[in-house]
Write a protein that holds these residues in place. Sequence first.
Motif, short mmCIF file in Angstrom:
data_model
loop_
_atom_site.label_atom_id
_atom_site.label_comp_id
_atom_site.label_asym_id
_atom_site.label_seq_id
_atom_site.Cartn_x
_atom_site.Cartn_y
_atom_site.Cartn_z
N TRP A 139 0.80 -1.22 0.00
CA TRP A 139 0.00 0.00 0.00
C TRP A 139 0.84 1.27 0.00
N ALA A 143 0.24 4.49 -2.31
CA ALA A 143 -0.21 5.74 -1.71
C ALA A 143 0.74 6.88 -2.04
N SER A 165 -4.94 9.38 0.07
CA SER A 165 -5.12 7.93 0.07
C SER A 165 -5.85 7.44 1.31
#
Length: 429
Positions: A139, A143, A165
């Motif tokens: 992630w 992001a 995000s």
Amino acid sequence: MTTTEPTGTADTADAGPGAERPREIAVRALRASGAALRQLVGGLGTALMALGVLVLAAVAAVTTPAGVGLLLASVVVRTLHALAERERRRLARWGPEIVAPNPPPTLRAALTDPTTRRELRWALRHGSLGFLLGLLGVWLPLAAFRDTLFPLVWPFAPADTSSTSFGFGAARTWPEALSVSLVGVGWIAVILGLTPGMARLQARAGRMLLGAGPDADLSLRVAELTATRAAALDAHATELRRIERSLHDGTQNRMVTVTVLLGAARRMAARDPERADELLERAQSAAEQALAELRAVSRSILPPVLSDRGLAGALSGLAAECAVPCRTDVEAPERCPASVEATAYFVVAEALTNIAKHSGASAAAVTVRARGGRLHLRIEDDGRGGADEAGGSGLTGMRRRVAAHDGTLRVTSPAGGPTVLDVDLPCGT
């Protein structure tokens, strides 16, 4: 500390070591974070498998009263052992090798074996904390990419699109859209600063629980030492054969030539002095060549430069002679045993030779640190990568030299590069 700037790059030399240091730190941080992200993503895969094994184990436990769980137990144990072995191989690519315990001979023994319980504990930890860390490894780059470039796509996004995000807030003005990019910069800082520690935390459970435990049989260590001793003997025999071949094929032939020429010159001295003088010159040339070959053989056994200039000076000489611009950074306050320094010298020499011949690199670096009774070497280049130990690149010989000292050698060389060799040697006196 001894630092040698890359050879053949006048601009870098003119900039001085103070200008090179920030760039070196930035490159090292980028490479470390990139390797950490790859490690976290790889750990995410085994964490998902660990979750699957835990679900299967739970089903087996629940259905045991009905008799189905007994059939599933063998599947659970075999799958758990296979997954643990896969994790050991994965961790070995990013650090020291993990010695696997001896597998239990039967299913009944496996159900009560401490190794199985340790692997179950690993599956619990890796399937929870390791899974979360792996998700973060996926992630965080997304992001950072999304938030940093948000101002470029903001004019084309729907009005209710969230800015960050995190999924909340919507940018309505250019200043608000530009401020989102600062969040992306923050994510980049988190990636550079925290992902190496996150990768170590994800790997900690495997390194603690998947190796031979304190209650394991000492035969594992005996087997490891036996293999190390065999590698040392093989390396010694290979070195003796190399020296014998060099002396027999090179120096001995030169000395035979000298003997023949001197005999012919003595027979001609009375009747043809000019011809005898020519033969003496050829004998002198052959003797000089034999002496040069003897010096080369003696230097290959233990280079005199190690005694004269120490490891830092010897490695600086290797870097200066390398066809690829090479920088050395050596911090070794105290001298290591001569055999350890010789091993480090020959490993670096072989690695730089491989870089010059096969890598297509434009720069290389050798970093040496002596701390806590260990000598750590890192040789890296920016070449094409894809180094294969089975391809005759000299990695096998380097591994044998290192194993002879009970050290470790780890090679990271993905296709496209970079190639990094990490060597760890004991240097306690």
